[in-house]
Design an enzyme around this catalytic site. Structure first.
Site, PDB file in Angstrom:
ATOM      1  CG  ASP A 100     112.508  90.257   1.613  1.00  0.00           C
ATOM      2  OD1 ASP A 100     111.348  90.666   1.085  1.00  0.00           O
ATOM      3  OD2 ASP A 100     111.887  89.190   0.779  1.00  0.00           O
ATOM      4  CG  HIS A 137     111.777  90.054  -2.961  1.00  0.00           C
ATOM      5  ND1 HIS A 137     111.826  89.713  -1.583  1.00  0.00           N
ATOM      6  CD2 HIS A 137     111.699  89.995  -3.840  1.00  0.00           C
ATOM      7  CE1 HIS A 137     110.078  88.916  -2.187  1.00  0.00           C
ATOM      8  NE2 HIS A 137     110.837  89.457  -3.690  1.00  0.00           N
ATOM      9  CB  SER A 164     109.847  87.246  -5.560  1.00  0.00           C
ATOM     10  OG  SER A 164     108.870  87.427  -5.227  1.00  0.00           O
TER      11      SER A 164
END
Length: 507
Positions: free
Chosen positions: A440, A465, A196
């Site tokens: 995601d 994710h 991320s």
């Protein structure tokens, strides 16, 4: 002696302050690599047989010579040397770059490093991001989860100026060199890994510090969700697609529910009716509270839509199950989806509007205002959400109100790039894996196509994710197993090329 690290769910940290940063409605979807709900009610243990915790006397300001630039703080890092082949064999180092939260959750939940360390005979290192966990220049003040130091930091106009990604990358550069020096591992190649925001840091680290890292694995890194590179609809369009694929009826029900919430709220005692129908833990003050909760719930379910439970499917099963009953209305069906998703909460109440602040929400609010803001909005008519375009002026007002600063929306692309990324990175970039799961929502701002032979995009249709770097499970589907194997093959190729070059240089 077992070191017990109390690491509760990030979203349920006890409120230690009355100030709420931005409020639930104005927060961008979380960038955390690990689904916080998975850690609900759990504690994380760091055992002496596997992990050792160290602190490095880190430089506060890497880029100036002001008097305060010479100040230092204790930066935490955690090492596992169980499988390391040693410096004399130039065995590699797998370094996890911490992101917007204490590092403990990543040590417990990110399995890619530990699972592949035996194969590579690698040293495993987890580096904590400045200002988070126990790496706050003001001290941890109550433990790695305490928000007191974070509160003080973002409100201190002097100290918060050092709270940015460029300083964090410089921390990692200095710390990795320190570790290599300490272990006499000068020829040990380093692979940086992040998820991320941490994935963005990993890719940027490879570009900014290629002399320190051989390559980077950037999982679910939305490095293109800045400026106008990615359409503002990207995130919530993907959420919509996820639910529509799960169930057409579910998608239609949710799409129709927003106007129904507004209609009921406008009635006499309408908010009381909604509070009772949705079993909220406290009375609703307005319809927006409920709609924001539902919107965030759907976004969270889509972002962390991992096997084998698949939260979007679970919500839609609740909605569709209630739809089979002719006596249920639209809001009853939506509530059935809430129950299906939040069933562990029990029957007393299902929706808690009083979301508390934690280190991530406070720290990321500052980072989003200062440099990391993504323009996420909803304009598409096919979205299952009501229209809610990104408003730059509102963002400015929020940042001024909370921190007294003007956002810098173009700084990330100015400093790291992003525009014309294929043309630019194909000229000088190398050894980066951008991995994404197309379920995601943040994949809409990720690199989804190969840029060159050495800047590779690995994507899975059903992935969510940061799923590829999380701990593997026996129930993992074959496509996820293959994605991880492909990543290992690529990294192994980098190592083989590196060791061949090292051998030639030593002759």
């Amino acid at each position: 002696m077992i070191i017990l690290v109390f690491r509760w769910l990030l979203m349920l940290v006890v409120i230690l302050t009355t100030k709420t940063y931005f409020g639930t409605a104005k927060r961008s979807p979380r960038l955390s690599p690990i689904d916080p709900l998975l850690m609900k009610g759990k504690k994380v243990y760091v055992t002496p047989s596997g992990f050792e915790t160290f602190f490095y006397n880190q430089t506060l300001d890497h880029f100036n010579y002001k008097p305060e630039s010479y100040a230092t703080f204790q930066q935490r890092y955690i090492i596992n040397s169980k499988w390391w082949g040693g410096a004399n064999k130039s065995a590699p180092i797998l370094a996890y770059l911490g992101a917007e939260g204490p590092i403990d959750l990543d040590v417990a939940g990110v399995g890619f490093l530990i699972e592949n360390a035996p194969r590579f005979k690698a040293l495993v290192v987890y580096l904590e991001h400045r200002f988070y966990g126990e790496s706050n220049p003001l001290g941890s003040k109550g433990g790695p989860d305490s928000i007191e130091a974070m509160e003080e930091s973002v409100n201190n106009k002097t100290i918060r100026g050092y709270f940015n990604s460029a300083q964090a990358l410089a921390d990692y550069a200095e710390l990795l060199l320190h570790i290599k020096e300490k272990l006499h591992a000068h020829n040990s190649p380093v692979i940086v890994i992040g998820g991320s925001y941490g994935g963005m840091l990993a890719s940027w680290f490879r570009l900014k510090y290629p002399h320190i890292t051989l390559g980077a694995l950037a999982s679910s890194a939305p490095i293109l969700y800045f400026d106008d590179i990615t359409p503002q609809d990207g995130y919530f369009s993907t959420v919509t697609k996820d639910f529509k694929e799960a169930s057409e009826n579910c998608y239609t029900t949710i799409k129709q529910s927003w106007d129904e919430v507004d209609r009921v709220a406008s009635m006499p005692n309408g908010l009381l009716i909604l509070s009772q129908k949705f079993k909220t833990c406290s009375p609703l003050n307005n319809a927006l509270e409920l709609k924001d909760y539902l919107k965030n719930m759907y976004a969270h379910a889509a972002q962390y839509n991992a096997p084998p439970k698949y939260p979007t499917t679970r919500i839609c099963e609740g909605v569709d199950g209630a739809s089979s009953n002719a006596t249920t209305d639209i809001l009853d069906r939506v509530f059935a989806g809430v129950v299906a998703y939040n069933s562990p909460l029990g029957s007393t109440c299902y929706i808690n509007m009083e979301e508390s602040d934690d280190q991530t929400s406070i720290g990321w609010s500052w980072q989003a205002c200062s440099e990391m803001g993504s323009p996420i909005g909803i304009t598409s008519n096919v979205s299952m959400f009501q229209r809610s375009p990104y408003d730059a002026n509102e963002n400015i007002r929020n940042c001024m109100e909370n921190f007294g600063v003007m956002p810098r929306p173009h700084w990330a692309t100015t400093y790291y790039g992003g525009q014309d990324i294929r043309m630019i990175l194909s000229r000088f970039g190398s050894n980066i894996i951008f991995s994404n799961g197309l379920r995601d929502p943040y994949s809409s701002g990720g690199v989804l196509e190969d840029i060159s032979q050495n800047i590779i995009a690995l994507k899975t249709t059903n992935g969510s994710h940061c799923l590829d770097i999380q701990i593997s499970q026996e129930t993992d589907p074959e496509w996820l197993v293959k994605q991880r194997k492909d990543e290992v093959k690529i990294i192994n190729r980098w190592f083989r090329k590196y060791y061949r070059s090292l051998h030639l240089l030593k002759q």
